[in-house]
Design a protein around this motif. Structure first.
Motif, short mmCIF file in Angstrom:
data_model
loop_
_atom_site.label_atom_id
_atom_site.label_comp_id
_atom_site.label_asym_id
_atom_site.label_seq_id
_atom_site.Cartn_x
_atom_site.Cartn_y
_atom_site.Cartn_z
N PRO A 53 -14.58 24.04 9.38
CA PRO A 53 -13.52 24.82 10.46
C PRO A 53 -13.49 24.35 11.76
N GLY A 54 -14.61 23.13 12.50
CA GLY A 54 -14.00 23.07 13.97
C GLY A 54 -13.55 21.71 14.04
N CYS A 55 -12.54 21.38 12.78
CA CYS A 55 -12.09 19.78 13.29
C CYS A 55 -10.51 20.10 13.72
N HIS A 56 -10.89 19.13 14.02
CA HIS A 56 -9.43 18.83 15.47
C HIS A 56 -7.78 18.53 14.53
N CYS A 57 -7.87 18.34 12.78
CA CYS A 57 -6.47 18.12 11.73
C CYS A 57 -6.86 19.66 11.11
N GLN A 58 -7.32 20.72 11.53
CA GLN A 58 -6.58 22.22 10.92
C GLN A 58 -5.88 22.36 11.99
N LYS A 59 -5.64 22.07 13.21
CA LYS A 59 -4.35 21.67 14.19
C LYS A 59 -3.73 20.95 14.58
N GLY A 60 -3.58 19.77 13.72
CA GLY A 60 -3.09 18.43 14.40
C GLY A 60 -2.70 18.51 12.67
N LYS A 61 -2.52 16.40 12.84
CA LYS A 61 -1.54 16.22 10.86
C LYS A 61 -2.18 15.67 10.18
N GLY A 62 -3.87 16.09 10.58
CA GLY A 62 -4.53 15.83 9.51
C GLY A 62 -5.66 14.12 9.65
N HIS A 63 -6.14 14.15 8.20
CA HIS A 63 -6.78 12.32 8.66
C HIS A 63 -5.63 12.03 7.94
N PRO A 64 -5.65 10.75 8.15
CA PRO A 64 -4.67 9.67 7.29
C PRO A 64 -6.19 8.72 6.55
N THR A 65 -5.58 9.23 5.08
CA THR A 65 -6.28 8.22 3.50
C THR A 65 -5.25 7.74 3.12
N HIS A 66 -5.68 6.57 1.96
CA HIS A 66 -4.90 6.02 1.30
C HIS A 66 -5.20 6.64 -0.08
N TYR A 67 -4.04 6.42 -0.87
CA TYR A 67 -4.44 6.64 -2.06
C TYR A 67 -3.24 5.62 -3.06
N LEU A 68 -4.18 5.41 -4.06
CA LEU A 68 -3.51 4.44 -5.00
C LEU A 68 -2.87 6.01 -5.85
N THR A 69 -0.95 5.08 -6.40
CA THR A 69 -0.20 6.30 -7.27
C THR A 69 -0.18 4.90 -8.44
N CYS A 70 -0.41 5.19 -9.39
CA CYS A 70 0.35 4.97 -10.17
C CYS A 70 0.55 6.17 -11.96
N LYS A 71 1.90 5.50 -12.81
CA LYS A 71 1.85 6.93 -14.03
C LYS A 71 0.82 6.20 -14.72
N GLN A 72 0.99 7.51 -15.76
CA GLN A 72 -0.35 6.76 -16.93
C GLN A 72 0.42 8.67 -17.79
N ALA A 73 0.11 8.41 -19.50
CA ALA A 73 1.05 8.98 -19.58
C ALA A 73 2.35 9.34 -19.59
N GLY A 74 3.34 8.83 -18.20
CA GLY A 74 4.00 10.04 -17.81
C GLY A 74 4.21 11.02 -16.54
N LYS A 75 2.32 10.85 -16.36
CA LYS A 75 1.84 11.78 -15.26
C LYS A 75 1.98 10.14 -14.04
N THR A 76 1.92 11.23 -12.89
CA THR A 76 1.40 10.52 -11.42
C THR A 76 -0.11 10.44 -11.65
N ARG A 77 -0.42 9.61 -11.44
CA ARG A 77 -1.66 9.47 -10.58
C ARG A 77 -2.39 9.92 -9.58
N CYS A 78 -3.62 10.35 -8.68
CA CYS A 78 -3.93 9.43 -7.54
C CYS A 78 -5.39 9.40 -7.24
N VAL A 79 -5.45 8.27 -6.82
CA VAL A 79 -7.00 7.42 -6.61
C VAL A 79 -6.96 6.87 -4.83
N TYR A 80 -8.13 8.20 -4.79
CA TYR A 80 -8.47 8.32 -3.01
C TYR A 80 -8.97 6.24 -3.34
N VAL A 81 -8.39 5.98 -2.21
CA VAL A 81 -9.74 4.26 -1.97
C VAL A 81 -9.89 4.55 -0.71
N PRO A 82 -11.47 4.69 -0.26
CA PRO A 82 -11.76 3.75 0.80
C PRO A 82 -11.32 2.66 2.13
#
Length: 103
Positions: A53-82
């Protein structure tokens, strides 16, 4: 008059002697071997809100995070990358692109 060959196609000079042909083919095959792990995916940067509730991302554009995207059985899957794995994952993706561009 025949159409000229597109510039993107590379012409290979094929040697005439059988041992030179074999040496040429073995050198070409070495290019196709992966030099490490490879990953057929895309790395995307997404700005996410964390939900605190008190984080700056609630009013701003958010925290930048990286994700891997790939196709699996015709659907796009996303996985978080630390963050600590980002350089390694980028190398995996570059290796896949290098091999893909050889064909």
């Amino acid at each position: 008059m025949p159409n000229p060959r597109p510039r993107s196609q590379t012409t290979w000079k094929i040697p005439k002697h059988p041992t030179l042909i074999q040496r040429h083919l073995l050198a070409r095959l070495k290019e196709f071997q992966p030099k490490g792990p490879l990953l057929a995916a895309s790395l995307v940067l997404i700005n996410r809100r964390c939900g605190r509730p008190g984080c700056h991302c609630q009013k701003g554009k958010g925290h930048p995070t990286h994700y891997l995207t790939c196709k699996q059985a015709g659907k796009t899957r996303c996985v978080y990358v630390p963050r600590d794995l980002l350089p390694e994952v980028r190398l995996w993706i570059q290796e896949h692109r290098r091999l893909k561009n050889l064909t």
